[in-house]
Design an enzyme around this catalytic site. Structure first.
Site, short mmCIF file in Angstrom:
data_model
loop_
_atom_site.label_atom_id
_atom_site.label_comp_id
_atom_site.label_asym_id
_atom_site.label_seq_id
_atom_site.Cartn_x
_atom_site.Cartn_y
_atom_site.Cartn_z
N HIS A 1 2.24 -20.82 3.21
CA HIS A 1 1.73 -20.32 4.57
C HIS A 1 1.80 -21.24 5.64
CE1 HIS A 1 -0.32 -16.94 2.36
NE2 HIS A 1 0.01 -17.63 1.38
N GLN B 1 -0.94 -21.46 -2.40
CA GLN B 1 -1.65 -21.13 -3.27
C GLN B 1 -0.83 -20.87 -4.51
OE1 GLN B 1 -2.18 -19.43 -0.22
NE2 GLN B 1 -3.95 -20.79 0.33
N HIS C 1 5.09 -14.89 -6.17
CA HIS C 1 6.07 -15.51 -5.79
C HIS C 1 5.70 -16.85 -5.07
CE1 HIS C 1 6.13 -13.11 -2.26
NE2 HIS C 1 6.31 -14.11 -1.59
#
Length: 115
Positions: A56, A41, A52
């Site tokens: 994932h 994201q 930062h």
């Protein structure tokens, strides 16, 4: 800390992707996954929960979601309201881990990357 991917140099971006690939392979093996979702994201309005650049990596197995695309809603809902049992404090409320805690964690993780 670099908040957005486009703020990395080209070499940093390539290095991040190379590292993500290595970590993904270890995660897939460690959790006996059959596949992975790898997501970024990139920015607050894209759902970035911490400011930062990071990926994932979600190990996947057959049947973990009845509708395969439900994983995206689950990720979004997790970021919006993590389960209470996870007990993740806000960044400003996190207590520093001891050197001993980090050393123990590093020893375990290091074994996952040894060939």
């Amino acid at each position: 800390s670099v908040p957005r991917e486009n703020e990395l140099t080209e070499e940093e971006s390539l290095d991040l992707w190379r590292t993500t690939r290595k970590v993904a392979a270890v995660i897939e093996h460690e959790y006996c996954a059959l596949a992975l979702n790898i997501a970024m994201q990139d920015g607050r309005h894209a759902g970035q929960s911490v400011p930062h650049v990071h990926f994932h990596i979600l190990p996947r197995v057959t049947g973990d979601y009845a509708n395969n695309d439900d994983v995206y809603a689950a990720i979004e809902n997790f970021d919006a309201a993590p389960p209470q049992t996870l007990e993740v404090p806000l960044d400003e409320d996190r207590k520093p881990r001891t050197t001993d805690d980090m050393a123990k964690e590093a020893l375990h993780l290091r074994t996952l990357f040894e060939t």
